[in-house]
Every structure is written in structure tokens, then in C-alpha cells.
Design a protein around this motif. Sequence first.
Motif, PDB file in Angstrom:
ATOM      1  N   VAL A 358       0.847  -1.189   0.000  1.00 29.57           N
ATOM      2  CA  VAL A 358       0.000   0.000   0.000  1.00 29.57           C
ATOM      3  C   VAL A 358       0.885   1.242   0.000  1.00 29.57           C
ATOM      4  N   PRO A 359       0.669   2.195  -0.895  1.00 24.92           N
ATOM      5  CA  PRO A 359       1.448   3.439  -0.855  1.00 24.92           C
ATOM      6  C   PRO A 359       1.317   4.124   0.512  1.00 24.92           C
ATOM      7  N   GLU A 360       2.366   4.804   0.924  1.00 28.71           N
ATOM      8  CA  GLU A 360       2.425   5.472   2.237  1.00 28.71           C
ATOM      9  C   GLU A 360       2.133   4.480   3.367  1.00 28.71           C
ATOM     10  N   SER A 361       2.663   3.278   3.226  1.00 32.06           N
ATOM     11  CA  SER A 361       2.360   2.236   4.207  1.00 32.06           C
ATOM     12  C   SER A 361       2.874   2.569   5.601  1.00 32.06           C
ATOM     13  N   HIS A 362       3.805   3.514   5.707  1.00 35.67           N
ATOM     14  CA  HIS A 362       4.347   3.878   7.014  1.00 35.67           C
ATOM     15  C   HIS A 362       3.387   4.750   7.818  1.00 35.67           C
ATOM     16  N   LEU A 363       2.374   5.336   7.158  1.00 33.41           N
ATOM     17  CA  LEU A 363       1.459   6.242   7.850  1.00 33.41           C
ATOM     18  C   LEU A 363       0.318   5.470   8.507  1.00 33.41           C
ATOM     19  N   CYS A 364      -0.026   5.870   9.719  1.00 30.82           N
ATOM     20  CA  CYS A 364      -1.063   5.227  10.521  1.00 30.82           C
ATOM     21  C   CYS A 364      -2.440   5.375   9.883  1.00 30.82           C
ATOM     22  N   CYS A 365      -3.308   4.390  10.139  1.00 35.06           N
ATOM     23  CA  CYS A 365      -4.688   4.449   9.634  1.00 35.06           C
ATOM     24  C   CYS A 365      -5.584   5.281  10.539  1.00 35.06           C
ATOM     25  N   GLY A 366      -5.094   5.633  11.739  1.00 36.00           N
ATOM     26  CA  GLY A 366      -5.875   6.475  12.641  1.00 36.00           C
ATOM     27  C   GLY A 366      -6.586   5.737  13.746  1.00 36.00           C
ATOM     28  N   SER A 367      -6.418   4.424  13.829  1.00 34.69           N
ATOM     29  CA  SER A 367      -7.098   3.658  14.886  1.00 34.69           C
ATOM     30  C   SER A 367      -6.424   3.912  16.233  1.00 34.69           C
ATOM     31  N   ALA A 368      -5.233   3.359  16.404  1.00 37.96           N
ATOM     32  CA  ALA A 368      -4.378   3.658  17.563  1.00 37.96           C
ATOM     33  C   ALA A 368      -5.089   3.522  18.903  1.00 37.96           C
ATOM     34  N   GLY A 369      -5.658   2.344  19.157  1.00 43.02           N
ATOM     35  CA  GLY A 369      -6.323   2.109  20.442  1.00 43.02           C
ATOM     36  C   GLY A 369      -7.607   2.897  20.553  1.00 43.02           C
ATOM     37  N   THR A 370      -7.636   3.869  21.448  1.00 41.17           N
ATOM     38  CA  THR A 370      -8.824   4.711  21.630  1.00 41.17           C
ATOM     39  C   THR A 370      -8.710   6.039  20.874  1.00 41.17           C
ATOM     40  N   TYR A 371      -7.683   6.189  20.059  1.00 36.97           N
ATOM     41  CA  TYR A 371      -7.440   7.462  19.381  1.00 36.97           C
ATOM     42  C   TYR A 371      -8.605   7.856  18.481  1.00 36.97           C
ATOM     43  N   ASN A 372      -9.189   6.877  17.759  1.00 35.82           N
ATOM     44  CA  ASN A 372     -10.268   7.232  16.841  1.00 35.82           C
ATOM     45  C   ASN A 372     -11.549   7.609  17.567  1.00 35.82           C
ATOM     46  N   ILE A 373     -11.570   7.461  18.883  1.00 37.35           N
ATOM     47  CA  ILE A 373     -12.670   7.979  19.696  1.00 37.35           C
ATOM     48  C   ILE A 373     -12.300   9.336  20.284  1.00 37.35           C
ATOM     49  N   LEU A 374     -11.087   9.442  20.816  1.00 37.26           N
ATOM     50  CA  LEU A 374     -10.671  10.671  21.499  1.00 37.26           C
ATOM     51  C   LEU A 374     -10.239  11.771  20.528  1.00 37.26           C
ATOM     52  N   GLN A 375      -9.754  11.393  19.347  1.00 39.70           N
ATOM     53  CA  GLN A 375      -9.339  12.365  18.324  1.00 39.70           C
ATOM     54  C   GLN A 375      -9.997  11.979  16.987  1.00 39.70           C
ATOM     55  N   PRO A 376     -11.323  11.989  16.921  1.00 39.66           N
ATOM     56  CA  PRO A 376     -12.016  11.425  15.756  1.00 39.66           C
ATOM     57  C   PRO A 376     -11.758  12.151  14.445  1.00 39.66           C
ATOM     58  N   ASP A 377     -11.500  13.443  14.492  1.00 41.92           N
ATOM     59  CA  ASP A 377     -11.333  14.197  13.244  1.00 41.92           C
ATOM     60  C   ASP A 377     -10.000  13.882  12.578  1.00 41.92           C
ATOM     61  N   ILE A 378      -8.930  13.864  13.354  1.00 43.14           N
ATOM     62  CA  ILE A 378      -7.628  13.478  12.803  1.00 43.14           C
ATOM     63  C   ILE A 378      -7.683  12.022  12.353  1.00 43.14           C
ATOM     64  N   ALA A 379      -8.299  11.172  13.168  1.00 44.11           N
ATOM     65  CA  ALA A 379      -8.395   9.753  12.828  1.00 44.11           C
ATOM     66  C   ALA A 379      -9.151   9.532  11.525  1.00 44.11           C
ATOM     67  N   SER A 380     -10.214  10.281  11.314  1.00 40.05           N
ATOM     68  CA  SER A 380     -11.002  10.134  10.075  1.00 40.05           C
ATOM     69  C   SER A 380     -10.202  10.558   8.853  1.00 40.05           C
ATOM     70  N   ARG A 381      -9.430  11.621   8.995  1.00 44.80           N
ATOM     71  CA  ARG A 381      -8.599  12.073   7.872  1.00 44.80           C
ATOM     72  C   ARG A 381      -7.533  11.031   7.534  1.00 44.80           C
ATOM     73  N   LEU A 382      -6.955  10.439   8.559  1.00 40.99           N
ATOM     74  CA  LEU A 382      -5.943   9.398   8.324  1.00 40.99           C
ATOM     75  C   LEU A 382      -6.572   8.152   7.700  1.00 40.99           C
ATOM     76  N   ARG A 383      -7.759   7.790   8.171  1.00 45.47           N
ATOM     77  CA  ARG A 383      -8.440   6.630   7.578  1.00 45.47           C
ATOM     78  C   ARG A 383      -8.745   6.870   6.104  1.00 45.47           C
ATOM     79  N   ASP A 384      -9.272   8.037   5.784  1.00 49.93           N
ATOM     80  CA  ASP A 384      -9.623   8.324   4.390  1.00 49.93           C
ATOM     81  C   ASP A 384      -8.381   8.320   3.503  1.00 49.93           C
ATOM     82  N   ARG A 385      -7.288   8.805   4.039  1.00 48.12           N
ATOM     83  CA  ARG A 385      -6.034   8.794   3.273  1.00 48.12           C
ATOM     84  C   ARG A 385      -5.550   7.356   3.069  1.00 48.12           C
ATOM     85  N   LYS A 386      -5.670   6.544   4.116  1.00 45.60           N
ATOM     86  CA  LYS A 386      -5.263   5.141   4.022  1.00 45.60           C
ATOM     87  C   LYS A 386      -6.140   4.389   3.012  1.00 45.60           C
TER      88      LYS A 386
END
Length: 436
Positions: A358-386
Motif C-alpha cells: 500500500v502506498p504510504e504504508s508507514h502512515l497510521c490508519c488512525g485507529s491507535a487504540g482509543t485514538y479514533n474515539i478521542l481524536q475522531p477528526d484526525i483519525a477520520s482524515r488518516l483513515r480516508d487517506r489510508k
Amino acid sequence: MKTEFSLAQLADPDIAEADKILRACVHCGFCTATCPTYVLLGDELDSPRGRIYLIKEMLEKNRPPTAEVVKHIDRCLSCLACMTTCPSGVHYMHLVDQARVRIERDYSRPLTERALRAVLALVLPRPELFRASMIMARLARPFAALLPAKAAATPGLMRRIKAMLALAPKRLPPPGPSGGSVFPAQGEKRGRVALLQGCAQQVLAPRINQAAINLLTRHGIEVVLVRDEQCCGALTHHLGQDGDALARARANITLWKKEAEQGGLDAILITASGCGTVIKDYGFMLREDRDFAGPAAQISALAKDITEYLAGIALTPSSQKGDVTVAYHSACSLQHGQKITALPKELLSKNGFVVKDVPESHLCCGSAGTYNILQPDIASRLRDRKVANIATVKPDMIAAGNIGCMVQIAGGTSVPVVHTIELLDWATGGPRPGLN
């Protein structure tokens, strides 16, 4: 990096460790290129180098963390891409973990945030409570549209609740086998392992461990699910609640050590790489514990990702015909936390799958434990990019080695997301991976 800790401060083993880590940093900035939050936000304080400065000042001055410090530490995913990139060997993981403990101890969060974190720490490590919460979330999902969706620098409670509801599955599978179960080897016995049962995974996707059990026993490995096993401690560890995390670690070490002494264990196998990274760090986490330092190091040495163990087994010749294209998502906790990169892809390729990076495979998908709950906006942007990067390789399936990543990515694509072990089980005589 020059530090100015006093001799009294350096008498604290944690500060002494922080001093060693800080002194290794040479300000080169290589880490900024691979830090997901810096790539998205462009703020130096949302890069590892910036956070290191903030942590250094907080620890040196021994003052309660400010709201600004907390904001930028909270935005860190602990993806550890910076550690892979760093040419100086800065152990950022142990530094940011220490900062989170200090924040939890010395910073007073708003009441609603404290309440949310307390609920997450109570529910997520306990499968019974987590299952009940998922049932309630499913009932509440129709009302999610009424909650605010506007992005904010610091998301509020309602935005975070909306994110939680979005992550809840439409239905839950029946529970898998319980602790205390033993699955005998088929044919000649070649080994014996304990399989980590996990917390969220055993509720959301018990099929993952079932695939691991099927594959292992088919190849002569006896599998035990240790009775009374607890959460590995990763969830509360990353919330800065180290008292809870270490208590869970000690409880598991006691159980696994007893199992190893009574029945023998070749390994403790883990199918959730986020758990694996923490269990492999038990030796460090309990290094100052007189009673547990030795056993913790022994358990860390026994812990293996499922793919590490399978690499040493001659798997049944593949029944695959090479017509299934798999996009392999390398979970941060696996590639950066445990330095396992090529092995899962090699196993998939050797067993008949067409594996695509996957291109940019080093970048996180935004899950990171509870991160996608506590930081949902950043997590959503990372997921969409992934998801957009995954789409470029046009896969039939997406494989990952961590349940958090699987849930996160599945929220943004219609392509089936399965665990690596499910594909290997299928390739060696098991059923085609389902999503139930």
C-alpha cells in the motif's frame, strides 16, 4: 539534546531513562517526514521533535503539564513511525508513555473528558462490559445523525460519542471459546502455545482466533486459552493509567508463568499486534519491580506475533491459485513497534496470494487504540487517506494484523478487511474468510 535534570531527579529511574532518551535526540527532524499528525497538521509541536521539547521542559521543571502540552501529547498516535525513521535510536515510545503517566497524574481534565476516559478504561478491557456496550451502541446508532459532526481542534463529548457509535458494528458474532479451553494438536504433536484471547477482538471478531486455532492444531500445535487471563494492559497504558496497566501485566505474567511451568509453552501467540507490542515491553515496564522483573522479561521473550511463530512451521502446501489480490496493511504496532515488516507478506505470497504493498504504508490508519474515539477528526482524515491509498492497488481483500486497524479501515471501504491469519488458514485447508 542537552538536559538539565538535577541529581535528585536522576535518582528516579523513570527520569534517568527519560534523560537517556532525550540526550540521544540530535534535532535532525527526520521524524517529521513520517509523523502522521505533522504530515496532516504541519505544526512542529505535533511532530515527535516538537513533543520531545514539550516533554523535556515538563519533566525538567517538574511542573504540572499545561493545556497546550496536553493537547499536543494527546494528538500523538503512538504509531512509532518516528522510531523507525530516527537515525539516532531515540526511544520515543518510552518517553511519550512517561509523559502520559505524568499528565494523568498531574493534569485536571474537564469533567466530561475525565468521565469519558474513565468509561473507556472500565469497559474496553472487559469483554462482558464491552459486549453490552456494543449492543447499546447499536440501539443508539439511529440517533447518531443528530450529534454534531463539525471538526474541532479539541473534539467535544458529543463529537466523541458520535465517533464511538460510528465504530459500533451492526451486529455482533456469538462469543468464541472461553478461557480454560485446550485444543489438542491433530496428528503428531509438534508444540504447545498459549493464544492471547484479547479484549475487543474476542467480542468483535472471535473468528480471528478461531482461524489461528484451526491452523495451529492442523499443523500439530496444541493451543491453550489460559483461564482468567486479563486484558494485556495496552488500553489503560496508553491512557496514562499505569497502575491499572501494570496490575494487569502482573496478573497475566503470573498466569502464563504457571501455565508454562505446568504444561510447557513454546510461545505466547498474539493476533492483535497492539497487544503484542505492549506484552513484549513487559520486561521494561516492570524492570524496577523486585518480584516481577525476571518473570516479566521471561514472558516478553515468549511473546510472539502469530506470523513470527508460523514462519518456523512448514505449512501445508497452499490450495490457492494466485487469483486473489490482497492489499497488506502493515499495522503500526507491527511494523514500527515490533519491527515485523516483510514476514506477513512473505507468508501470504508463499501461500498463493498476490500481495500488493500500500502506498504510504508507514502512515497510521488512525485507529491507535482509543485514538479514533478521542481524536475522531484526525483519525477520520488518516483513515480516508489510508483507504484512498489502498484503492490504488485494486485489491480483492485487505489484510491486517490488528483488530483496531481492521475496524478503522472497514469503516471507509466496501472491500473485505480480514486478518492475515484468516487468509493463511484458508490457504492451508480452512474455510474462506467470512466477516461474521
